[in-house]
Write a protein that holds these residues in place. Structure first.
Motif, PDB file in Angstrom:
ATOM      1  N   TRP A   2      -0.338  -3.419 -13.393  1.00 49.01           N
ATOM      2  CA  TRP A   2      -1.700  -2.941 -13.632  1.00 49.01           C
ATOM      3  C   TRP A   2      -2.182  -2.051 -12.492  1.00 49.01           C
ATOM      4  O   TRP A   2      -2.905  -1.083 -12.702  1.00 49.01           O
ATOM      5  N   VAL A   3      -1.775  -2.374 -11.259  1.00 50.68           N
ATOM      6  CA  VAL A   3      -2.126  -1.538 -10.100  1.00 50.68           C
ATOM      7  C   VAL A   3      -1.485  -0.158 -10.242  1.00 50.68           C
ATOM      8  O   VAL A   3      -2.125   0.880  -9.997  1.00 50.68           O
ATOM      9  N   ILE A   4      -0.216  -0.145 -10.644  1.00 50.19           N
ATOM     10  CA  ILE A   4       0.472   1.143 -10.840  1.00 50.19           C
ATOM     11  C   ILE A   4      -0.242   1.964 -11.911  1.00 50.19           C
ATOM     12  O   ILE A   4      -0.511   3.158 -11.736  1.00 50.19           O
ATOM     13  N   HIS A   5      -0.563   1.319 -13.021  1.00 55.19           N
ATOM     14  CA  HIS A   5      -1.193   2.016 -14.144  1.00 55.19           C
ATOM     15  C   HIS A   5      -2.559   2.582 -13.745  1.00 55.19           C
ATOM     16  O   HIS A   5      -2.891   3.736 -14.076  1.00 55.19           O
ATOM     17  N   GLY A   6      -3.325   1.813 -13.017  1.00 53.55           N
ATOM     18  CA  GLY A   6      -4.625   2.300 -12.549  1.00 53.55           C
ATOM     19  C   GLY A   6      -4.489   3.476 -11.609  1.00 53.55           C
ATOM     20  O   GLY A   6      -5.279   4.433 -11.666  1.00 53.55           O
ATOM     21  N   THR A   7      -3.488   3.428 -10.737  1.00 51.31           N
ATOM     22  CA  THR A   7      -3.252   4.538  -9.811  1.00 51.31           C
ATOM     23  C   THR A   7      -2.904   5.819 -10.568  1.00 51.31           C
ATOM     24  O   THR A   7      -3.436   6.899 -10.274  1.00 51.31           O
ATOM     25  N   ILE A   8      -2.043   5.703 -11.552  1.00 54.43           N
ATOM     26  CA  ILE A   8      -1.642   6.890 -12.324  1.00 54.43           C
ATOM     27  C   ILE A   8      -2.826   7.437 -13.119  1.00 54.43           C
ATOM     28  O   ILE A   8      -3.040   8.660 -13.185  1.00 54.43           O
ATOM     29  N   LYS A   9      -3.625   6.568 -13.718  1.00 61.77           N
ATOM     30  CA  LYS A   9      -4.780   7.035 -14.495  1.00 61.77           C
ATOM     31  C   LYS A   9      -5.767   7.794 -13.613  1.00 61.77           C
ATOM     32  O   LYS A   9      -6.345   8.797 -14.041  1.00 61.77           O
ATOM     33  N   ASN A  10      -5.939   7.332 -12.389  1.00 60.16           N
ATOM     34  CA  ASN A  10      -6.868   8.024 -11.483  1.00 60.16           C
ATOM     35  C   ASN A  10      -6.360   9.402 -11.095  1.00 60.16           C
ATOM     36  O   ASN A  10      -7.157  10.300 -10.792  1.00 60.16           O
ATOM     37  N   GLN A  11      -5.043   9.580 -11.076  1.00 62.59           N
ATOM     38  CA  GLN A  11      -4.466  10.863 -10.678  1.00 62.59           C
ATOM     39  C   GLN A  11      -4.177  11.779 -11.862  1.00 62.59           C
ATOM     40  O   GLN A  11      -3.856  12.947 -11.674  1.00 62.59           O
ATOM     41  N   LEU A  12      -4.289  11.254 -13.074  1.00 60.72           N
ATOM     42  CA  LEU A  12      -3.845  11.987 -14.257  1.00 60.72           C
ATOM     43  C   LEU A  12      -4.562  13.323 -14.427  1.00 60.72           C
ATOM     44  O   LEU A  12      -3.967  14.311 -14.864  1.00 60.72           O
ATOM     45  N   GLU A  13      -5.818  13.362 -14.059  1.00 61.76           N
ATOM     46  CA  GLU A  13      -6.604  14.598 -14.208  1.00 61.76           C
ATOM     47  C   GLU A  13      -6.012  15.754 -13.411  1.00 61.76           C
ATOM     48  O   GLU A  13      -6.144  16.919 -13.787  1.00 61.76           O
ATOM     49  N   PHE A  14      -5.352  15.431 -12.298  1.00 60.45           N
ATOM     50  CA  PHE A  14      -4.881  16.464 -11.380  1.00 60.45           C
ATOM     51  C   PHE A  14      -3.403  16.800 -11.591  1.00 60.45           C
ATOM     52  O   PHE A  14      -2.866  17.648 -10.891  1.00 60.45           O
ATOM     53  N   TYR A  15      -2.744  16.130 -12.539  1.00 63.26           N
ATOM     54  CA  TYR A  15      -1.342  16.418 -12.802  1.00 63.26           C
ATOM     55  C   TYR A  15      -1.218  17.664 -13.669  1.00 63.26           C
ATOM     56  O   TYR A  15      -2.004  17.888 -14.586  1.00 63.26           O
ATOM     57  N   ASN A  70       0.832  -1.218   0.000  1.00 64.70           N
ATOM     58  CA  ASN A  70       0.000   0.000   0.000  1.00 64.70           C
ATOM     59  C   ASN A  70       0.860   1.260   0.000  1.00 64.70           C
ATOM     60  O   ASN A  70       0.528   2.258  -0.654  1.00 64.70           O
ATOM     61  N   LEU A  71       1.983   1.198   0.740  1.00 68.41           N
ATOM     62  CA  LEU A  71       2.888   2.349   0.740  1.00 68.41           C
ATOM     63  C   LEU A  71       3.550   2.520  -0.631  1.00 68.41           C
ATOM     64  O   LEU A  71       3.795   3.645  -1.077  1.00 68.41           O
ATOM     65  N   LEU A  72       3.836   1.408  -1.289  1.00 65.59           N
ATOM     66  CA  LEU A  72       4.426   1.491  -2.627  1.00 65.59           C
ATOM     67  C   LEU A  72       3.465   2.180  -3.592  1.00 65.59           C
ATOM     68  O   LEU A  72       3.883   2.986  -4.439  1.00 65.59           O
ATOM     69  N   ILE A  73       2.190   1.870  -3.483  1.00 64.03           N
ATOM     70  CA  ILE A  73       1.190   2.533  -4.335  1.00 64.03           C
ATOM     71  C   ILE A  73       1.134   4.024  -4.027  1.00 64.03           C
ATOM     72  O   ILE A  73       0.996   4.868  -4.923  1.00 64.03           O
ATOM     73  N   GLN A  74       1.278   4.352  -2.732  1.00 59.03           N
ATOM     74  CA  GLN A  74       1.235   5.759  -2.339  1.00 59.03           C
ATOM     75  C   GLN A  74       2.382   6.567  -2.949  1.00 59.03           C
ATOM     76  O   GLN A  74       2.276   7.780  -3.111  1.00 59.03           O
ATOM     77  N   GLY A 119      13.707   9.162  -6.757  1.00 58.20           N
ATOM     78  CA  GLY A 119      12.312   8.732  -6.749  1.00 58.20           C
ATOM     79  C   GLY A 119      11.921   8.115  -8.078  1.00 58.20           C
ATOM     80  O   GLY A 119      11.235   7.079  -8.132  1.00 58.20           O
ATOM     81  N   LYS A 120      12.349   8.720  -9.186  1.00 58.72           N
ATOM     82  CA  LYS A 120      12.048   8.157 -10.500  1.00 58.72           C
ATOM     83  C   LYS A 120      12.676   6.770 -10.664  1.00 58.72           C
ATOM     84  O   LYS A 120      12.047   5.854 -11.199  1.00 58.72           O
ATOM     85  N   ARG A 121      13.920   6.638 -10.228  1.00 55.34           N
ATOM     86  CA  ARG A 121      14.573   5.327 -10.338  1.00 55.34           C
ATOM     87  C   ARG A 121      13.780   4.265  -9.587  1.00 55.34           C
ATOM     88  O   ARG A 121      13.596   3.141 -10.072  1.00 55.34           O
ATOM     89  N   PHE A 122      13.300   4.644  -8.403  1.00 48.88           N
ATOM     90  CA  PHE A 122      12.548   3.680  -7.603  1.00 48.88           C
ATOM     91  C   PHE A 122      11.214   3.330  -8.267  1.00 48.88           C
ATOM     92  O   PHE A 122      10.826   2.160  -8.326  1.00 48.88           O
ATOM     93  N   LEU A 123      10.518   4.345  -8.795  1.00 50.52           N
ATOM     94  CA  LEU A 123       9.233   4.081  -9.439  1.00 50.52           C
ATOM     95  C   LEU A 123       9.414   3.262 -10.713  1.00 50.52           C
ATOM     96  O   LEU A 123       8.587   2.391 -11.019  1.00 50.52           O
ATOM     97  N   VAL A 124      10.490   3.514 -11.452  1.00 48.32           N
ATOM     98  CA  VAL A 124      10.783   2.694 -12.634  1.00 48.32           C
ATOM     99  C   VAL A 124      11.046   1.253 -12.218  1.00 48.32           C
ATOM    100  O   VAL A 124      10.577   0.303 -12.866  1.00 48.32           O
ATOM    101  N   PHE A 125      11.777   1.090 -11.111  1.00 46.99           N
ATOM    102  CA  PHE A 125      12.055  -0.265 -10.614  1.00 46.99           C
ATOM    103  C   PHE A 125      10.771  -1.013 -10.255  1.00 46.99           C
ATOM    104  O   PHE A 125      10.660  -2.228 -10.487  1.00 46.99           O
ATOM    105  N   LEU A 126       9.781  -0.293  -9.708  1.00 51.66           N
ATOM    106  CA  LEU A 126       8.539  -0.960  -9.290  1.00 51.66           C
ATOM    107  C   LEU A 126       7.826  -1.603 -10.474  1.00 51.66           C
ATOM    108  O   LEU A 126       7.083  -2.577 -10.300  1.00 51.66           O
ATOM    109  N   PHE A 127       8.027  -1.064 -11.694  1.00 53.05           N
ATOM    110  CA  PHE A 127       7.434  -1.692 -12.876  1.00 53.05           C
ATOM    111  C   PHE A 127       8.045  -3.067 -13.156  1.00 53.05           C
ATOM    112  O   PHE A 127       7.447  -3.876 -13.863  1.00 53.05           O
ATOM    113  N   SER A 128       9.239  -3.320 -12.634  1.00 46.83           N
ATOM    114  CA  SER A 128       9.908  -4.604 -12.871  1.00 46.83           C
ATOM    115  C   SER A 128       9.883  -5.503 -11.645  1.00 46.83           C
ATOM    116  O   SER A 128      10.549  -6.545 -11.625  1.00 46.83           O
ATOM    117  N   TRP A 129       9.143  -5.115 -10.610  1.00 47.85           N
ATOM    118  CA  TRP A 129       9.131  -5.912  -9.377  1.00 47.85           C
ATOM    119  C   TRP A 129       8.191  -7.107  -9.491  1.00 47.85           C
ATOM    120  O   TRP A 129       8.563  -8.246  -9.201  1.00 47.85           O
TER     121      TRP A 129
END
Length: 974
Positions: free
Chosen positions: A236-249, A203-207, A220-230
């Protein structure tokens, strides 16, 4: 005894004070624990760790951490050995020795006692907030244990990672903690994605994807890129999280997100690469095609997809785009929905050419040729054609050398010959000119465009303003890149004709285009003046427009120099040698080169207008430079009298008066002394152009009071005598007949223009009250004949117009606002009559009756904005100042109460009408309420106060309560 032996002996419960002393010495640098432990033999180190483990166990049993805060609160009641500060110091010292021991740990060392110490300290991590330093030391010990790769490192590494992750969300400056998280990222390999015990960390990783600091920082970018390969399922969880926040970026934040996606894709392989492509990148592509353009996330999705397009040229990227677009893009280009086709067109032209680099050259050429023949420029919908135009121009600019010349020519002819003249859509025509500027960036396009662009010259006269501005932007680009001579594309006469009559956006661009041609700042002032005369002779109106914008392109100094150069030319028209010798002494070297005009009044008057325009444009700059202002005023002041004598034509007089208004009256004494007399001698039937300049000039000089006095005196003199004081005389030097009609004309002009109105209102209350009194006397002296025509019209409206409007509402579906416009205009006229205090009781009653009938008709609710100001003016006319000290007040109170009661009833009817509209048509009703809200609030606030004061001054307590109750009811209903 050596230091090693002394330190080893102190590591026990009995010598704990000595142990703490050694730790304190280490902090203050005289004693180095790391050096001592490193010098110890292996058996001594193991003994030290065993003793420290016993010491730690003893102090923690004596006072567990959960009692530290309690023991601190108890103070003196706790024994010394159980003092929380003492216990914390011991635990901190043991932590320090354990951390140092990890640094000097050698292969073959038995560290079971050290592991026991670390386990015990690991169990104390849930310390109070006040023990943050000790917690940090234990945290670093766990981190060092993980990095050392010792036994049970997974447990300590997971704890260190979890704490760092939490702290990175809490700290104001979490940069160091994010760096620590990245250094511990390998800990995640020991986690089980499906385990319930690790859900908290997941849950913290998603945060992390919700935290801008992670998205922006490098670690931070290196870590987030790494999470795609974990974990594949975590993508899919990462992608859904980003899509939900995309409107506010923001746009910048979306760029960071895009870089994370691209780097994750670039490093991925196998199942991870397939999942990122199919679940993330292709999902963005589909959304970029199928989302409405008005969607708040459409622009962000397009930005992400466009980033991948910009990375084309790499075979890996080209292949990925080809594979992902293949099942969706070509179908979308022929979809029935125009918006889908338009979105797909933008993606296709950005990604062009969409091909598989692994194919042979022949196949690639066939694919590209097929894509060039898609026919998007002939799409039936203008939006698709506009997008296709943009895409084609981008392709031409980018791939000019790669495309066959026949294809380039066909595309450009299609754009210039057909789409630039697309009668069905100005958007398409506009896009052609906007996008041709992209092609012009490629110098290889200039030869062919130089031949094609002249066919577009009549686009300057397009009936759409945005097309004209786009065409001029293209001409400016042509001039900037020197693709062709802009006057060959569009004739100078056409440009000047459009400059003379067109709107500000168009005029501004034409001036941008022509500025260096008619105001070459690097040439002499004499040349500037010659160019000015040339421009005037070509098109006087265009010249005026040109010099209105000139100050935006050069310094005020150059503007003043041009004014003085024009002055020298004007002086050459004055046939007075003595004057010229006085004026031009300082400019003898220039005077011979100035053009001679003779008595060409058209050019002379236009030059005077140009000087007035230029002076107005630098007026603020001159006020800030007192020396320059004095010099300019002196130069023109010397010749103004001669100008007025020599240039008596009305075309010259108007700009001369404007020039005089920029100077103080003392600079033009002859003119300033006679201006008031000219206003007095003006014929009663004088037109606006005859006196407006004079009034403006006097107001600029601060002589608005003299005008107001003249108006007041004329109105007083012409007032019919009814026993009034006849000793008052107009204070003028010559006898002039009073002209009340002209006085009212002057007054109307003064209050109609913003600049003159401000000057008059700044005079204060005394002259304005005198004027108000005189106007009031005129009203009372003429009876009420001036109201009869309005009352007759009001009766006719009630009898004929309202039934007609109600009948048309039931019979047809015409626009209601157009039907009610004449009625609203008449009510506005009645409001103006009440506003200036010309309405009597009969008139008020008749107009209120008309307002009531208007509202009763039901469908005339659009007249409410005209009704509410009438109600406000009626109520304000019964303010307390009208009731105080009035001998006939008692006789009028009943009539006043009736009128105010009628006003209240009408306002209640308005509220009911709006409420009924809300019930009948909710959406329309909301719009109506929002539109009428300011008038309602204004009426409630202002008229409510007037009603309140009236009842107080009238001594009607019951009426006061009634007015309060009505006001509250009306506010609550509205």
């Amino acid at each position: 005894m050596s230091k090693r032996e002394a330190f080893l002996e102190a590591a026990c419960q009995e010598n704990v004070e000595e142990f703490l002393r050694f730790i304190q010495l280490h902090v203050s640098n005289p004693f180095d624990v790391e050096e001592v432990v490193q010098e110890m033999p292996r058996d001594q180190r193991q003994t030290l760790w065993g003793k420290l483990a016993s010491l730690l166990q003893d102090v923690l049993q004596e006072l567990p951490p959960e009692r530290w805060v309690q023991g601190r609160d108890e103070g003196m009641e706790v024994e010394l050995a159980a003092d929380p500060k003492h216990v914390m110091a011991v635990v901190d010292g043991v932590t320090l020795v354990a951390a140092v021991s990890l640094k000097v740990l050698q292969d073959g060392d038995t560290y079971s006692a050290l592991l026991e110490i670390t386990h015990r300290l690991h169990g104390q991590l849930s310390l109070p907030v006040s023990e943050a330093p000790l917690q940090l030391h234990i945290h670093k010990l766990c981190e060092a244990w993980w990095k050392k790769g010792l036994k049970e490192k997974e447990q300590f590494g997971r704890t260190a990672f979890f704490i760092s992750l939490q702290k990175s969300f809490i700290l104001k400056k979490p940069g160091a903690e994010i760096q620590r998280v990245w250094s511990l990222h390998d800990v995640l390999w020991s986690l089980d994605y499906t385990s319930e015990g690790d859900k908290q960390i997941i849950n913290l990783l998603i945060q992390c994807f919700h935290r801008p600091i992670y998205i922006r920082s490098d670690d931070g970018k290196r870590f987030l890129v790494f999470l795609f390969s974990w974990n594949v399922d975590f993508i899919w969880v990462i992608h859904g999280t980003i899509k939900n926040q995309l409107e506010f970026y923001s746009k910048k934040m979306t760029t960071h997100i895009t870089e994370i996606y691209f780097r994750a894709w670039n490093k991925a392989s196998g199942d991870f690469l397939e999942r990122i492509e199919n679940s993330c990148i292709q999902d963005f592509m589909q959304n970029a095609i199928f989302l409405h353009r008005t969607s708040p996330v459409h622009a962000k999705v397009r930005q992400i997809v466009s980033y991948f397009h910009t990375r084309k040229g790499c075979s890996k990227v080209d292949k990925m785009l080809c594979n992902l677009y293949k099942p969706i893009l070509w179908k979308a280009l022929s979809a029935p929905n125009f918006e889908v086709r338009a979105n797909a067109t933008l993606l296709f032209t950005e990604a062009f050419p969409v091909h598989d680099p692994e194919q042979n050259n022949k196949n690639i050429d066939e694919v590209i040729q097929k894509q060039l023949d898609t026919g998007l420029l002939d799409d039936p919908h203008p939006t698709v054609r506009s997008n296709a135009t943009l895409g084609v121009c981008k392709i031409l600019a980018k791939c000019w050398e790669l495309l066959p010349s026949i294809i380039i020519t066909d595309f450009l002819k299609k754009l210039v010959m057909e789409l630039a003249a697309d009668n069905s859509s100005p958007d398409v025509r506009c896009s052609v000119f906007k996008c041709l500027t992209i092609v012009l960036d490629n110098t290889l396009s200039h030869p062919i465009l130089e031949k094609l662009l002249p066919t577009l010259k009549y686009s300057l006269h397009d009936n759409s303003e945005k097309v004209r501005t786009a065409f001029l932007d293209m001409l400016i680009k042509v001039k900037a890149v020197r693709a062709a001579k802009f006057w060959d594309v569009c004739n100078m006469d056409h440009l000047l004709a459009r400059l003379a009559i067109d709107s500000h956006p168009v005029s501004k661009r034409i001036v941008d285009l022509l500025y260096k041609s008619f105001f070459p700042v690097n040439d002499s002032e004499s040349e500037w003046c010659c160019r000015c005369i040339t421009l005037i002779q070509m098109n006087p109106m265009a010249a005026r427009k040109f010099y209105q914008h000139a100050h935006k392109h050069t310094a005020p100094t150059n503007i003043i120099k041009l004014m003085l150069a024009i002055r020298r030319v004007l002086n050459s028209c004055i046939q007075t040698d003595t004057d010229l010798s006085q004026i031009n002494d300082s400019n003898k070297e220039n005077s011979a080169a100035e053009p001679l005009l003779g008595k060409d009044l058209v050019v002379v008057s236009s030059l005077l207008e140009v000087v007035a325009i230029l002076w107005r444009s630098v007026e603020k700059a001159l006020k800030q430079n007192e020396e320059a202002q004095k010099y300019t005023v002196a130069k023109f002041g010397n010749v103004m009298a001669k100008y007025f004598q020599a240039f008596e034509d009305e075309r010259c007089t108007v700009p001369l008066i404007q020039l005089a208004s920029f100077m103080p009256p003392a600079a033009v004494p002859t003119f300033s002394c006679g201006i008031l007399s000219r206003l007095r001698r003006m014929d009663s039937g004088a037109t606006l152009t005859q006196y407006s300049q004079l009034l403006d000039c006097m107001c600029c000089w601060g002589q608005a009071a003299d005008i107001l006095e003249l108006v007041t005196d004329w109105l007083t003199e012409a007032l019919p005598k009814q026993g009034a004081n006849t000793n008052r005389r107009v204070r003028i030097q010559e006898t002039v007949e009073a002209k009340p009609d002209l006085a009212l004309a002057y007054l109307e002009y003064l209050f109609s223009n913003t600049s003159t109105r401000e000057k008059v209102l700044a005079l204060g209350q005394k002259p304005l009250k005198q004027l108000h009194t005189v106007l009031g006397n005129w009203r009372s002296s003429e009876g009420r004949e001036y109201l009869l025509s309005l009352e007759h019209v009001a009766a006719w409206v009630a009898e004929r117009v309202l039934p007609f409007l109600a009948k048309r509402t039931n019979d047809d579906d015409d626009d209601e606002s157009e039907k009610s416009q004449p009625l609203a205009s008449f009510l506005t006229v009645c409001r103006d009559v009440l506003l200036v205090g010309l309405g009597d009781e009969t008139f008020k009653g008749q107009i209120l009756h008309l307002c009531s009938l208007t509202l009763l008709s039901g469908e005339c609710y659009l007249c409410i904005p005209a009704v509410l100001p009438i109600l406000k003016e009626v109520v304000d006319s019964y303010g307390p100042e009208d009731n105080n000290n009035n001998p006939a007040q008692e006789n009028e109170e009943d009539a006043t109460t009736v009128v105010l009661g009628v006003v209240g009833n009408i306002f209640q009817k308005i509220v009911e009408l709006l409420a009924r509209r809300l019930r009948k048509e909710p959406e329309e009703g909301k719009q109506v309420c929002r539109h009428f809200n300011p008038q309602c609030v204004d009426f409630i606030l202002l008229s409510g106060v007037s009603l309140h004061l009236f009842y107080i001054n009238s001594g009607f307590p019951q009426g006061l309560e009634k007015s309060k109750k009505k006001s509250e009811i009306s506010k609550s209903k509205f």
